[in-house]
Design a protein around this motif. Structure first.
Motif: not given
Length: 233
Positions: A19-42
């Motif tokens: 959804g974030a890609i669809f809405e262009r909130k996550l733009l090309p080249g954005t890094r997706l840090k595993e540790e940060e995503l783990c913290d965000i989604f628990g």
């Protein structure tokens, strides 16, 4: 805790990133840090990696060894192929829908179009873009074409990345935000008339209009004067 539980399964996380890609909130080249995503989604790193792997298989995420995962940056060649795929798939889907259109199916598309227009009127550009993409997915869903709809979902998500990368001028973004509502209504009218050829022509024009708003021409090759570089002449 219940709220978090609803959001931390792999399918839900996949949908939220998509959804974030669809809405262009996550733009090309954005890094997706595993540790940060783990913290965000628990959730565990293993689950996050499964989600990222799935997105990578759909060419929406690029994983670079020793660097991490990044939102993909489609090349010009890939971008042209994405639009070619959409023209082929969506032309056939809209033709088939025109042959099977019913008042119930029209009501589904009209209700979605109302949501698109409301998002536009409210100035919610990101939601407007997402709903525009989902309108196209509805065509496959109304035909109960599960495989093609899932294939199209990934392709439309890549379209969002392509537009973010190659949109010609920011001043043209208003066109992207306004015209699809009109185009989508025209498609509904053609479907209601049972005019398959007209519906296909409208779909192709709609997709080509979007492609034409992008700069998918490679930059011109410039001759390099080696002497000038090193002598300053």
């Amino acid at each position: 805790m219940n709220n978090k539980t609803n959001k931390n399964n792999e399918e839900s996380i996949y949908d939220q990133i998509l959804g974030a890609i669809f809405e262009r909130k996550l733009l090309p080249g954005t890094r997706l840090k595993e540790e940060e995503l783990c913290d965000i989604f628990g959730i565990s790193r293993g689950k996050i990696r499964k989600v990222l792997h799935r997105l990578a298989l759909e060419n929406l995420v690029e994983t670079i060894p020793n660097s991490g995962s990044f939102i993909a940056k489609p090349s010009i060649k890939e971008s042209k192929e994405v639009f070619q795929a959409r023209l082929i798939i969506e032309s056939e889907l809209i033709r088939e829908l025109a042959q099977q259109f019913t008042p119930e199916k029209r009501a589904v598309l009209e209700e979605h179009l109302t949501r698109e227009q409301s998002a536009h009127n409210a100035g919610n550009h990101n939601l407007r873009i997402r709903l525009s993409g989902e309108y196209h997915l509805l065509i496959g869903k109304l035909l109960d074409k599960t495989v093609l709809t899932e294939l199209l979902r990934g392709i439309i998500s890549r379209t969002s990345l392509i537009i973010a990368l190659y949109e010609r001028q920011k001043s043209n973004s208003g066109h992207l935000a306004t015209e699809p509502c009109h185009d989508h209504q025209a498609l509904i009218n053609a479907l209601d008339e049972g005019d398959a050829d007209k519906a296909v022509a409208l779909m192709r024009t709609h997709l080509l209009d979007i492609q034409n708003m992008l700069n998918l021409d490679p930059p011109p090759e410039e001759s390099v004067n080696i002497k000038n570089i090193f002598t300053g002449q």
